[in-house]
Design an enzyme around this catalytic site. Sequence first.
Site, PDB file in Angstrom:
ATOM      1  N   ASP A 340       0.834  -1.448   0.154  1.00  0.00           N
ATOM      2  CA  ASP A 340      -0.039   0.005  -0.021  1.00  0.00           C
ATOM      3  C   ASP A 340       0.420   1.082   0.367  1.00  0.00           C
ATOM      4  OD1 ASP A 340      -2.453   1.470   0.017  1.00  0.00           O
ATOM      5  OD2 ASP A 340      -2.056   1.724   2.335  1.00  0.00           O
ATOM      6  N   ASP A 529      -2.097  -0.963   6.066  1.00  0.00           N
ATOM      7  CA  ASP A 529      -1.961  -0.395   7.875  1.00  0.00           C
ATOM      8  C   ASP A 529      -3.001  -1.321   8.453  1.00  0.00           C
ATOM      9  OD1 ASP A 529      -4.806   0.323   6.029  1.00  0.00           O
ATOM     10  OD2 ASP A 529      -4.523   2.391   6.420  1.00  0.00           O
ATOM     11  N   ASP A 533      -6.994  -2.024   3.998  1.00  0.00           N
ATOM     12  CA  ASP A 533      -6.942  -2.137   3.434  1.00  0.00           C
ATOM     13  C   ASP A 533      -6.602  -3.790   4.033  1.00  0.00           C
ATOM     14  OD1 ASP A 533      -4.784  -0.374   1.888  1.00  0.00           O
ATOM     15  OD2 ASP A 533      -3.211  -0.816   3.809  1.00  0.00           O
TER      16      ASP A 533
END
Length: 657
Positions: A340, A529, A533
Amino acid sequence: MMSEACGCEPDRTPIADASAEREPERLWEVSEIRFAAVSGIFLLGSWLASLAGAAPSLVRVLEALALLLGAYTFVPGTLRRLRKGQIGVGTLMTIAAVGAVILGEVGEAAMLAFLFSISEGLEEYSLVRTRRGLRSLLSLVPDQATVRRDGHDVVVAPSDLRPGDRMLVKPGERLATDGVIEVGRTALDVSAITGESVPVEVGPGDEVFAGSINGNGALTVTVTTTAEDNSLARIVRIVEAEQSRKGASQRLADRIARPLVPGVMVAAAVIAVVGTIAGEPTLWIQRALVVLVAASPCALAISVPVTVIAAIGAASKMGVLIKGGAALETLGVIRSVALDKTGTLTLNRPAVIEVATASGAAGEQVLEAAAALELRSEHPLARAILAAAGTVQPADDVEAVPGAGLAGTRDGAALRLGRPGWIDEADLAEAVGRMQREGASVVLVEQNDQLIGAIAVRDEPRPEAAGVIATLHRDGYTVAMLTGDNHTTAAALARTAGIDTVHAELRPEDKAAVVRELSAQRPTAMVGDGVNDAPALATADLGIAMGAMGTDVAIETADVALMGEDLRHLPQVFAHARRSRRIMLQNVGLSLALITVLMPLALFGVLGLAAVVLVHELAEVVVIANGVRAGRTRGLDALPGLAPDSVQPGSRITVTT
């Protein structure tokens, strides 16, 4: 334990259960070892008595006592399991010992019981030692804490702390539980918890965690959790609960051992029956018993659990929470990593990186005008601009124009702040285009309908990001970035970090779909995180949460959690898992090879009962020692260096005219 790996309950007696209340710290405190030692003394006594020409009855009594003491560590438990229809390694050993006694070989049976009780004790001790490495986290909590109650400073035990207490932490002291700083600033040493070597600067409003070491500033901390439920205690509970999840190697050992035990019993029975029909019942019954012991999967059963527990305990010392053997096993086979962007590859702290000026304005004037309008805004860009501008006079009559910006007045001057397009870029068009290509969000500032400047705000990449990506590439991993940001911003960060594959403008469900495609090609880990996500973390072969210290959702969602925010622990834990998996496979291979070699040697009478038992127990010591190697972190301490061109937090703002 051994029989657990065969799908059975452990062949344990009440002695072991009683000792579980307080885990042994020294080898001598393991009950099986104590019983084995006394058994060995009687066994040695019988051998010396035989050499001295003592009466056969005395020798037989000493052998019987040695047998009873050694067998007491596993036979009662085996009988309880048999009543429930469960069989395990202890079952094979019990049958072999009983058979040896029937054949008049009491000394052989005593030797078997003596050696097997030693192996049981060594197994118990090795598991306790590796568990202790994880539980040592709890020792980071100090024995006492100082709290202010009714205007007085009182020293209490950590267990007496309650949410809402005001805890006083002097320089150099450890925090007794989690809390939020009320007064004071300091640099906290959190290396023992998160693995981060650089002290973390904290101040009023910042969350702090149990076990952290205060630097040189006195703190007043408002307690938020009890000592029994603080971040360290939660970590230990979660890992111990998840250790029951078995990895593929452990399941492989189960699949082999479960049919092997009854299969060996059938094979031994066939050998005994055929030998009896052939006219030599004593010889072939004896060999059947030896085959029974030779094929017992003792080393196979213990080979993987020791490795898993040692590896998970070592990872916790590096600031990495691995939730069980399944996660460890998968971590070792991952070959693709999806990252991410926000909060993982970046600091998640947008900052002003450049101010371009026009119409003769100064950079400070542009920032002050923008901050005057943003003073009451909660937008992330607003916080970045206010941090760069410092203390300013707020604007009057501020109005928000949806999708465009803000307008207001200050000292009689009309101010506007907004996106390019709503405000004409004029002479700054080239500078604005360059800022956007570099991945920055740009706002323009007008005063009295005249453009005075442009402000570039960017969530800076982590200083270590480029070095980490380079290390992952070197180790053979493919790396992709997943983000909801636009393609221009994503491409700019990817260039800085050295990532070739970029998926931008993704919604949470889109991220999950991309991860599913990546997983179809190679085993893939998703690093995020742990909250936004969550779909992608759940879809990936392995979910890794970043910066999960104190965050229940992140710890519960992911299979692995990096407790700190140092991305360099990612390649470190991958290397740790690969090595641990190699150790697991070594142990499984050695265990199967041992059974393959011993069975024909036992069948043809090359090895007797005592020799086979001795080889088995030596093999157990070898696989235990090899498994414990997974608890060593030597060679994994060196983390990838910082990228030389990374922008450090707090870098100077560039002003262009």
